[in-house]
Scaffold this active site. Structure first.
Site, PDB file in Angstrom:
ATOM      1  CG  HIS A 194      -3.539  32.169 -30.306  1.00 43.49           C
ATOM      2  ND1 HIS A 194      -3.132  31.089 -29.573  1.00 43.49           N
ATOM      3  CD2 HIS A 194      -2.550  32.438 -31.179  1.00 43.49           C
ATOM      4  CE1 HIS A 194      -1.955  30.696 -30.008  1.00 43.49           C
ATOM      5  NE2 HIS A 194      -1.565  31.503 -30.983  1.00 43.49           N
ATOM      6  CD  GLU A 435       5.858  27.666 -30.978  1.00 41.42           C
ATOM      7  OE1 GLU A 435       5.304  28.733 -30.691  1.00 41.42           O
ATOM      8  OE2 GLU A 435       5.440  26.902 -31.860  1.00 41.42           O
ATOM      9  CG  ASP A 459       3.162  28.778 -27.568  1.00 44.08           C
ATOM     10  OD1 ASP A 459       2.319  28.644 -26.667  1.00 44.08           O
ATOM     11  OD2 ASP A 459       2.875  28.828 -28.773  1.00 44.08           O
ATOM     12  CB  CYS A 506       7.543  35.481 -35.195  1.00 43.22           C
ATOM     13  SG  CYS A 506       7.349  33.792 -34.631  1.00 43.22           S
TER      14      CYS A 506
HETATM   15  C1  PEP Z   1       4.532  32.331 -30.209  1.00 46.56           C
HETATM   16  O1  PEP Z   1       4.242  31.323 -29.560  1.00 46.56           O
HETATM   17  O2  PEP Z   1       5.240  33.258 -29.767  1.00 46.56           O
HETATM   18  C2  PEP Z   1       4.039  32.490 -31.591  1.00 46.56           C
HETATM   19  C3  PEP Z   1       4.485  33.437 -32.380  1.00 46.56           C
HETATM   20  O3  PEP Z   1       3.055  31.666 -32.008  1.00 46.56           O
HETATM   21  P1  PEP Z   1       1.555  31.726 -31.470  1.00 46.56           P
HETATM   22  O4  PEP Z   1       1.378  33.001 -30.711  1.00 46.56           O
HETATM   23  O5  PEP Z   1       0.671  31.636 -32.662  1.00 46.56           O
HETATM   24  O6  PEP Z   1       1.469  30.507 -30.602  1.00 46.56           O
HETATM   25 MG    MG Z   2       3.386  29.632 -30.526  1.00 50.84          MG
END
Ligand code: PEP
Ligand code: MG
Length: 574
Positions: A194, A435, A459, A506
């Protein structure tokens, strides 16, 4: 002497500036000299802050209820002991006098020293106590902020500075949103951590996993951050500097040219419309979303509203944040993901979620374990749905009973609003993130019970390939083209299309131009990414013809080794 370090490039672009070494954004403090006649005043400012924190901690300890877990009292006692220890409460006074510097700087110097001593301790329990030292220091710094010294906190000419840190948490990165640094370099961190995602969202060049940068780079040294190739050049010579300045200009020109397609609909050459949505962390990101020409928000990572504060945002505060985003998008869809706390995103003061936080009480698991917190968020989102087109997205689902429980809680939140006669969108759509590999492999229940799906590739890759996304020592194993990953993604998209349940991607894969055609070939028609990537992805969509893509994408899917998949991908992108 000039030298080069390598890591993983995030955020793209090239930054040239002077290194600014920091420990953590929260502990980033100004450094300034104190005139000899003011030194005792500065010492008093420090002492007053220490006294204030001691009084706060004692008052907290007195208010601990008798039936509270014993750890709570022990934790407060430990912090009081740390604060009272001469190494923290007396040494900084001596440093203020001997170095003639401000109190914050003296305290952080001493903290860095103590943390380094703790890091050498063999006993893992004692070693971990360094986090308590940092927390106590944060409290004292906060108390000093309330009694500011002479200078402002931000160093001069921040826009030409490159932050160099050993590690930065997502919460640290959020604080950088307010500063205009030219670039970031961290020793730790994977490309889809993140922290890296946030660096990308700041739209400035960054490198993670640079291993020894914090140790090898000196404060104020001239550095070049090549966020495209993940290269950090320290003390470049004249020739190299000129070359990078030229590249920087070219990249900027390319960026400016892309702006021309901002209002062009994202349609392939054969006329297929593709939705390009944006990912955001905070309501203020909407400005960037609008500039990118996105036609919706595909992922609002709502947990960022909960970071860097000592309390939880109330239902009303959350409602206002969600409503503001819905209104700013003027009827375009806004997909609000419910809290994905846990793993690398924790609220102030919360302990890390178990021995392996990425697999622990994270996201929907934590929300179901904390129903009051979850219900407050659901009510806030539902109330905001009256002001625009909001969709609800649940993260990290793996089990049918989690879907059922989440839906039951949404029904409960709706019932509460009905009883209060509060308006909300009765047709609000509820989707689930795919995910966890288990979800992608057992899609039946997801497509039956949910209105839409969104694939979180960050994820999904982490859990499929068993690589911690925050750990740079395994980031070389991160590979979106691994056949297992591609199978799960293609299967989810194809199943969703067959069952007429819309599917989006996403995760970071959606913002990678090298993968746009592959995902289109799998049948994907909805991408959500950071706004900074959106125009480049649109350009790729505009240049693509779906005609042959599905056949080539299926060949890539059948390729059993990533090298072959990569060759076929190059052909697809040619
Ligand atoms: C992901 O896991 O791809 C996602 C979009 O969520 P995050 O990156 O916030 O875990
Ligand atoms: Mg995620």
């Amino acid at each position: 002497m000039s030298f080069t370090l390598h890591g993983a490039g995030v955020g793209g672009g090239i930054a040239i500036g002077h290194a600014h070494l920091i420990s953590s954004a929260r502990l980033e403090v100004a450094h300034y000299a104190i005139a000899p006649e003011d030194l005792e005043l500065e010492v008093m400012r420090f002492s007053a802050a220490v006294d204030k924190v001691a009084a706060e901690l004692q008052s907290l300890r007195r208010s601990v209820p008798a039936d509270a877990p014993a750890e709570l009292g022990a934790f407060l006692n430990l912090h009081l002991m740390i604060l009272d220890d001469a190494t923290l409460s007396h040494v900084p006074r001596a440093l203020i006098r001997s170095l003639r510097c401000n109190a914050e700087w003296a305290l952080v110097q001493q903290m860095d020293y103590l943390v380094a001593q703790f890091a050498k301790i063999e006993d893992p329990y004692l070693r971990e106590r360094k986090a308590d030292v940092v927390q106590v220091v944060e409290r004292v710094l906060k108390a000093m902020q309330e009694q500011p010294g002479r200078a402002g906190a931000a160093p001069a000419q921040v826009e030409r500075l490159i932050v160099v840190a050993h590690d930065l948490s997502p919460a640290d990165m959020m604080l950088f949103k307010q500063h205009q640094y030219a670039g970031f370099v961290t020793d730790l961190g994977g490309v889809t951590s993140h922290t890296a995602i946030l660096a990308r969202s700041l739209d400035i060049p960054a490198i993670v996993g640079a291993h020894t940068a914090r140790q090898m780079v000196h404060e104020g040294e001239l550095v070049i951050v090549d966020g495209v190739h993940g290269v950090l050049i320290v003390a470049p010579d004249e020739l190299v500097l000129k070359e990078y300045q030229e590249r920087q200009r070219e990249l900027e020109q390319r960026r400016q040219r892309l702006k021309r397609i901002r209002s062009t609909p994202a349609t392939t050459r054969d006329g297929t419309a593709v939705d390009l949505h944006a990912n955001i962390e905070l309501p203020q990101d909407i400005e960037q979303v609008r500039e990118s020409g996105a036609t919706g928000v595909g992922l609002f990572r709502s947990e960022f509203l909960f970071l860097n504060r000592d309390d939880l945002p109330s239902e009303d505060e959350q409602f206002e944040a969600y409503r503001d985003v819905a209104q700013a998008m003027h009827g375009m869809p806004v997909t609000i993901r419910t809290l994905d706390l846990g793993a690398d995103k924790t609220v102030n003061g919360a302990a890390r979620g178990g021995p392996n936080p990425a697999m622990g009480l994270r996201a929907i698991r934590l929300c179901l374990a904390e129903p009051q917190m979850f219900l407050a968020q659901l009510r806030a989102i539902l109330r905001a749905s009256h002001y625009g087109k909001i969709r609800l997205l649940i993260p990290m689902l793996a089990h049918a009973h989690e879907i059922e429980q989440a839906l039951a809680m949404i029904a409960q939140a709706k019932q509460f609003l009905d009883e209060q006669n509060l308006p909300y969108d009765r047709g609000i759509q509820v989707g689930g993130m795919i995910e966890v590999p288990a979800a992608a492999l057992a899609l039946g229940v997801f497509v039956r019970k949910l209105d839409f799906l969104s694939i979180g590739t960050n994820d999904l890759i982490q859990y499929t390939l068993a690589i911690d996304r925050t750990d740079d020592s395994v980031s070389h194993l991160y590979n979106p083209l691994h056949p297992a990953v591609l199978h799960l993604i293609a299967h989810t998209i194809k199943t969703g299309n067959r069952m007429q349940v819309p599917v989006a991607v996403c995760g970071e894969m959606a913002g990678d131009v090298a993968l746009t055609r592959l995902l289109l070939g799998f049948g994907l028609r909805q991408f959500s990414m950071h706004p900074a990537n959106l125009l480049a992805i649109k350009q790729q969509v505009l240049k693509s013809d779906l005609g042959d893509l599905a056949r080539l994408a299926n060949r890539i899917l059948r390729a059993d080794d990533p090298e072959k998949a990569k060759r076929l991908l190059d052909k697809l992108n040619a």
